[in-house]
Design a protein around this motif. Structure first.
Motif, short mmCIF file in Angstrom:
data_model
loop_
_atom_site.label_atom_id
_atom_site.label_comp_id
_atom_site.label_asym_id
_atom_site.label_seq_id
_atom_site.Cartn_x
_atom_site.Cartn_y
_atom_site.Cartn_z
N ARG A 157 -15.55 -15.93 -21.94
CA ARG A 157 -15.20 -16.18 -23.35
C ARG A 157 -15.59 -14.99 -24.22
N LYS A 200 -7.57 -14.49 -20.47
CA LYS A 200 -7.43 -15.92 -20.75
C LYS A 200 -6.84 -16.65 -19.55
N ASN A 208 -14.79 -22.47 -25.42
CA ASN A 208 -16.15 -22.96 -25.26
C ASN A 208 -16.15 -24.08 -24.22
N ASN A 257 -13.14 -12.73 -26.51
CA ASN A 257 -13.35 -12.55 -27.95
C ASN A 257 -13.55 -11.09 -28.31
N SER A 309 -10.25 -25.20 -27.38
CA SER A 309 -9.26 -24.16 -27.67
C SER A 309 -9.89 -22.79 -27.90
N SER A 310 -11.19 -22.77 -28.18
CA SER A 310 -11.89 -21.49 -28.40
C SER A 310 -12.57 -20.99 -27.13
#
Length: 304
Positions: free
Chosen positions: A197, A115, A153, A201, A150-151
């Motif tokens: 991302r 992150k 994307n 995940n 926040s995800s």
């Protein structure tokens, strides 16, 4: 032949005026350190000087433009190099995450680092030229081209154009990049960020999915492709910098030639001009003295 008093005065006045004009003109040349102070001094040379000055002005502007191009492209090249190094680091993290012996807490630590790398990568993609203009939004330079939620994307808000700068009469070079081409691919405008991302995940899934290794390999393959795109853009920028450097050197050489030409057209022979100025001063003084004596002559001066 009779010489009237008016003729004496007129001839004297004309002589003094001519000497005064010559003296004034020489004084102007000395003050300006130029041979051609006004166009009438030498109309042909004046026209040539105007043409040379205009050409020199364009050349100097191109050199100044080249300074801007060099500064902007250097920043862009540095940001791409940093982004490329970061992708290498992400691939290393992905390889570490592929170790089957790692537990969930260790994968969470790698996820946290991923992150952080994502945020760094986003900052490189939103790099500016130092004046607040974004480098990877195409013609859209006022707002960040890449925006993340926040995800993780990411959306590309730039366009597909590029800003060009004139660096010679016949050459323009782009100083911004189309971010969707640099950080995206034919499928997604944000492919690089999509890969990061997906890695983030994937590392957060507990337990690991059955396709864990396959997904890691797909992500690493995507990072490999992303590095190729970044390297291709970096090479293009390096080529433009090299071309710009060459044209700047040519422009600087032309400036020297133009200045030499102007000096030849307008150069003042200082020693000769000072000598002429001194001579003109003497001529004016004698003409004034002579006029004073001649104008004072009268037959009554000889009568007793």
């Amino acid at each position: 032949m009779r010489i009237s008093t008016s003729m004496v005065f007129n001839q004297g006045y004309v002589g003094i005026q001519g000497n005064q004009y010559n003296l004034t003109k020489l004084q102007e040349q000395l003050s300006a350190q130029k041979r051609v102070v006004v166009p009438s001094d030498d109309p042909v040379a004046s026209a040539q000087m105007l043409e040379v000055s205009q050409s020199d002005g364009r050349t100097n502007q191109f050199v100044k433009n080249g300074d801007t191009v060099e500064s902007t492209l250097a920043i862009s090249e540095t940001s791409l190099s940093s982004a490329n190094d970061l992708l290498s680091n992400l691939k290393t993290l992905a390889i570490q995450a592929g170790n089957a012996s790692l537990d969930n807490s260790q994968l969470t630590m790698i996820q946290s680092e991923v992150k952080e790398r994502f945020q760094q990568l986003l900052s490189y993609a939103n790099a500016t030229d130092g004046r607040g203009n974004y480098l990877y939004g195409g013609n859209a330079i006022d707002n960040p081209p890449f925006v993340a939620d926040s995800s993780l994307n990411v959306t590309y808000n730039g366009d597909t154009g590029r800003r060009d700068v004139q660096i010679s009469d016949a050459r323009q070079v782009p100083i911004t990049e189309v971010g969707s081409a640099v950080y995206g691919d034919a499928i997604s405008n944000t492919a690089v960020f999509d890969n990061v991302r997906d890695l983030y995940n994937l590392l957060g899934q507990n337990p690991r999915p059955a396709t864990y290794t396959t997904q890691l390999n797909t992500i690493m393959s995507g990072l490999d492709s992303a590095q190729v795109r970044l390297s291709t853009t970096e090479a293009s920028i390096g080529s433009r910098r090299s071309e710009n450097e060459t044209l700047q050197s040519v422009g600087q050489d032309l400036d020297v030639q133009y200045q030499t030409r102007l000096s030849n057209l307008d150069g003042l022979d200082l020693a000769k001009t000072i000598s002429d100025f001194t001579l003109a001063q003497t001529a004016l003084q004698y003409s004034q003295l002579t006029f004073q004596k001649v104008s004072g002559l009268s037959l009554f001066n000889y009568l007793s």
